[in-house]
Design a protein around this motif. Structure first.
Motif, mmCIF file in Angstrom:
data_model
loop_
_atom_site.group_PDB
_atom_site.id
_atom_site.type_symbol
_atom_site.label_atom_id
_atom_site.label_comp_id
_atom_site.label_asym_id
_atom_site.label_seq_id
_atom_site.Cartn_x
_atom_site.Cartn_y
_atom_site.Cartn_z
ATOM 1 N N VAL A 64 0.855 -1.190 0.000
ATOM 2 C CA VAL A 64 0.000 0.000 0.000
ATOM 3 C C VAL A 64 0.892 1.242 0.000
ATOM 4 N N ALA A 65 0.771 2.055 -1.033
ATOM 5 C CA ALA A 65 1.552 3.288 -1.105
ATOM 6 C C ALA A 65 1.109 4.235 0.013
ATOM 7 N N PRO A 66 2.039 4.983 0.604
ATOM 8 C CA PRO A 66 1.662 5.916 1.669
ATOM 9 C C PRO A 66 0.549 6.879 1.258
ATOM 10 N N GLU A 67 0.619 7.347 0.008
ATOM 11 C CA GLU A 67 -0.407 8.277 -0.463
ATOM 12 C C GLU A 67 -1.764 7.600 -0.589
ATOM 13 N N THR A 68 -1.767 6.313 -0.970
ATOM 14 C CA THR A 68 -3.018 5.558 -1.042
ATOM 15 C C THR A 68 -3.642 5.438 0.342
ATOM 16 N N GLU A 69 -2.816 5.090 1.314
ATOM 17 C CA GLU A 69 -3.289 4.995 2.692
ATOM 18 C C GLU A 69 -3.887 6.313 3.154
ATOM 19 N N LEU A 70 -3.195 7.397 2.867
ATOM 20 C CA LEU A 70 -3.663 8.728 3.267
ATOM 21 C C LEU A 70 -5.022 9.045 2.647
ATOM 22 N N LEU A 71 -5.162 8.787 1.364
ATOM 23 C CA LEU A 71 -6.407 9.123 0.676
ATOM 24 C C LEU A 71 -7.564 8.240 1.135
ATOM 25 N N LEU A 72 -7.296 6.985 1.448
ATOM 26 C CA LEU A 72 -8.335 6.124 2.005
ATOM 27 C C LEU A 72 -8.800 6.644 3.356
ATOM 28 N N ASP A 101 -8.645 14.017 12.362
ATOM 29 C CA ASP A 101 -7.640 14.458 11.404
ATOM 30 C C ASP A 101 -6.219 14.466 11.958
ATOM 31 N N LEU A 102 -6.063 14.706 13.254
ATOM 32 C CA LEU A 102 -4.726 14.713 13.844
ATOM 33 C C LEU A 102 -4.024 13.372 13.633
ATOM 34 N N SER A 103 -4.782 12.285 13.582
ATOM 35 C CA SER A 103 -4.179 10.969 13.330
ATOM 36 C C SER A 103 -3.460 10.943 11.988
ATOM 37 N N SER A 104 -4.083 11.482 10.958
ATOM 38 C CA SER A 104 -3.442 11.490 9.645
ATOM 39 C C SER A 104 -2.211 12.391 9.632
ATOM 40 N N TYR A 107 0.307 10.101 11.733
ATOM 41 C CA TYR A 107 0.672 8.804 11.171
ATOM 42 C C TYR A 107 1.167 8.903 9.729
ATOM 43 N N GLN A 108 0.389 9.568 8.875
ATOM 44 C CA GLN A 108 0.813 9.665 7.483
ATOM 45 C C GLN A 108 1.797 10.829 7.272
ATOM 46 N N GLY A 109 1.530 11.954 7.921
ATOM 47 C CA GLY A 109 2.434 13.086 7.785
ATOM 48 C C GLY A 109 3.775 12.841 8.435
ATOM 49 N N GLY A 110 3.742 12.288 9.673
ATOM 50 C CA GLY A 110 4.974 12.039 10.410
ATOM 51 C C GLY A 110 5.514 10.638 10.202
ATOM 52 N N GLY A 111 4.704 9.628 10.521
ATOM 53 C CA GLY A 111 5.153 8.245 10.411
ATOM 54 C C GLY A 111 5.524 7.854 8.996
#
Length: 208
Positions: A64-72, A101-104, A107-111
């Motif tokens: 799963v691409a990071p961007e895909t995860e983010l958009l899902l 939203d803080l999770s994204s 997790y996606q922004g930082g992780g």
């Protein structure tokens, strides 16, 4: 954000004790006469729950691409915001959310290291001016949190990430919390009774 109901979010890494914190906050709010609608992310509507299953599934046959995860995550969030959160607030109910939203951002922004620019663009584009009135971030050492999570049973795809991923996620949570006054950091590594006391004190300090 609504002028009627209030929007409160519980955040934290795996094993931080979000479920217990949500029960504590819900009891506190209801004791003060508020009607409380509880939500979770990803999920919270039929379509959003399907997206949750997809994004957390550990045995996917492709990376799963990071961007895909983010958009899902954002697709699920928009469904929940449109169909549950905004209507509940408009009806004068209080919304108590397990993640938002803080999770994204963490997790996606930082992780996942996607950075702030993409996250800020998405937030502005799809969430509009709806923001939590108060976020309670349960801070825990990632190793301690993952040990707790593992003791609960099988880990999902995100929970199976390397420790360094969760260290980056925690660092981003704390970085954001230091800048935004409506985010309160709670030490989730202390005994449960002290965590519950800290949650109630944070709610009182916020005038809830």
């Amino acid at each position: 954000m609504s002028s009627n109901g209030k929007f409160i979010v519980i955040e934290g890494l795996e094993g931080a004790g979000k479920s217990t914190a949500i029960a504590t906050v819900k009891q506190y709010l209801e004791s003060r006469g508020h009607q409380v609608v509880c939500t979770r992310e990803p999920g919270g509507t039929p379509l959003a729950e399907q997206l949750r299953t997809l994004v957390k599934q550990a045995d996917l046959q492709e990376k799963v691409a990071p961007e895909t995860e983010l958009l899902l995550m954002y697709a699920s969030r928009v469904q929940l915001l449109t169909n549950v959160i905004r209507p509940a607030l408009a009806a004068g109910n209080w919304v108590l959310a397990d993640r938002h939203d803080l999770s994204s951002r963490a997790y996606q922004g930082g992780g996942r290291q996607l950075g702030d620019s993409l996250l800020d663009t998405l937030r502005t584009a799809v969430l509009g001016d709806t923001r939590p009135d108060l976020t309670l971030y349960l801070d825990i050492d990632p190793a301690q949190g993952l040990a707790r999570a593992a003791s609960r049973g099988e880990l999902d795809r995100i929970e199976q990430e390397q420790l360094s991923f969760f260290q980056r996620t925690r660092a981003k949570y704390l970085e954001i919390a230091a800048k935004e006054p409506n985010i309160v950091v709670i030490d989730a590594g202390q005994p449960l009774i002290q965590v519950q006391q800290a949650l109630r004190q944070a709610l009182q300090a916020a005038g809830v």
